[in-house]
Design an enzyme around this catalytic site. Structure first.
Site, short mmCIF file in Angstrom:
data_model
loop_
_atom_site.label_atom_id
_atom_site.label_comp_id
_atom_site.label_asym_id
_atom_site.label_seq_id
_atom_site.Cartn_x
_atom_site.Cartn_y
_atom_site.Cartn_z
N CYS A 68 46.13 25.35 76.08
CA CYS A 68 46.35 26.23 76.86
C CYS A 68 47.53 26.65 75.72
O CYS A 68 47.84 25.81 75.05
CB CYS A 68 46.33 26.11 78.65
SG CYS A 68 47.92 24.60 79.26
O1 LIG Z 1 50.69 25.33 81.00
C1 LIG Z 1 50.39 26.40 80.65
C2 LIG Z 1 50.34 27.10 79.78
O2 LIG Z 1 51.12 26.65 79.14
C3 LIG Z 1 49.81 28.69 80.23
O3 LIG Z 1 48.45 28.94 79.29
C4 LIG Z 1 50.89 29.21 80.40
O4 LIG Z 1 51.42 29.72 81.60
P1 LIG Z 1 52.26 30.55 81.75
O5 LIG Z 1 52.02 32.39 81.47
O6 LIG Z 1 52.65 30.32 83.76
O7 LIG Z 1 53.65 29.90 80.95
#
Ligand SMILES: O=C[C@H](O)[C@H](O)COP(=O)(O)O
Length: 155
Positions: A73
């Site tokens: 992520c």
């Molecule tokens: O941990 C969450 C991840 O980094 C995600 O890709 C991004 O989350 P956000 O859009 O809520 O910052």
């Protein structure tokens, strides 16, 4: 370990790395199966957020459909939190060689996560190659510590 069945997944913030790492895993002789749970680039799939990706990966391991998961992520944090919600799953974000090693040898983590916004692509690829090569030793001194967590969860 050879013959690993590995789930690979990401949210929209990690999809570029997920695509590259999927190809790496598919070309690795130590990997028996790569299971891509998305997201894919279709707009409707981008509506799936990191919680669904982490939970799905954790559930697949819990159900015996895969041995490990490699998830991306933005930071690696969200997918790790989500996967850790599944009983019996140990997931961690790691962006350095030593932590990746210890995630297996100390903690017997089934899930490694990384952040596309945190780590360079070539380092992520190197870390994944290293990760595949580690196997937890159930006879090691670390095993009793991991067992405490398993006992707590009852699985
Ligand atoms: O941990 C969450 C991840 O980094 C995600 O890709 C991004 O989350 P956000 O859009 O809520 O910052």
């Amino acid at each position: 370990m050879s013959g690993l069945r590995i789930v690979i997944g990401s949210d929209e913030a990690g999809v570029d790395y997920k695509e590259t790492l999927r190809k790496d895993l598919e070309a690795d002789a130590r990997v028996a199966e790569v299971i891509d749970i998305g997201v894919h680039r279709a707009a409707e799939d981008f509506a799936r957020r990191y919680p669904y990706v982490g939970l799905t990966a954790g559930q697949m391991i819990s159900e015996g459909k895969a041995d490990r998961a490699l998830l991306f992520c933005g930071t690696g944090i969200g997918v790790a939190i989500a996967a850790n919600k599944v009983p019996g799953i140990r997931a961690t974000a790691a962006h350095d060689s030593f932590s990746v090693e210890r995630s297996i040898l100390s903690n017997n983590c089934q899930v490694l996560t990384m952040g596309q916004r945190v780590v360079g692509l070539e380092l992520a690829r190197r870390l994944a190659r290293e990760w595949i090569g580690y196997t937890f030793d159930p006879a090691s001194a670390s095993a009793a510590k991991v067992q405490v967590l398993s006992d707590y969860e009852g699985c």
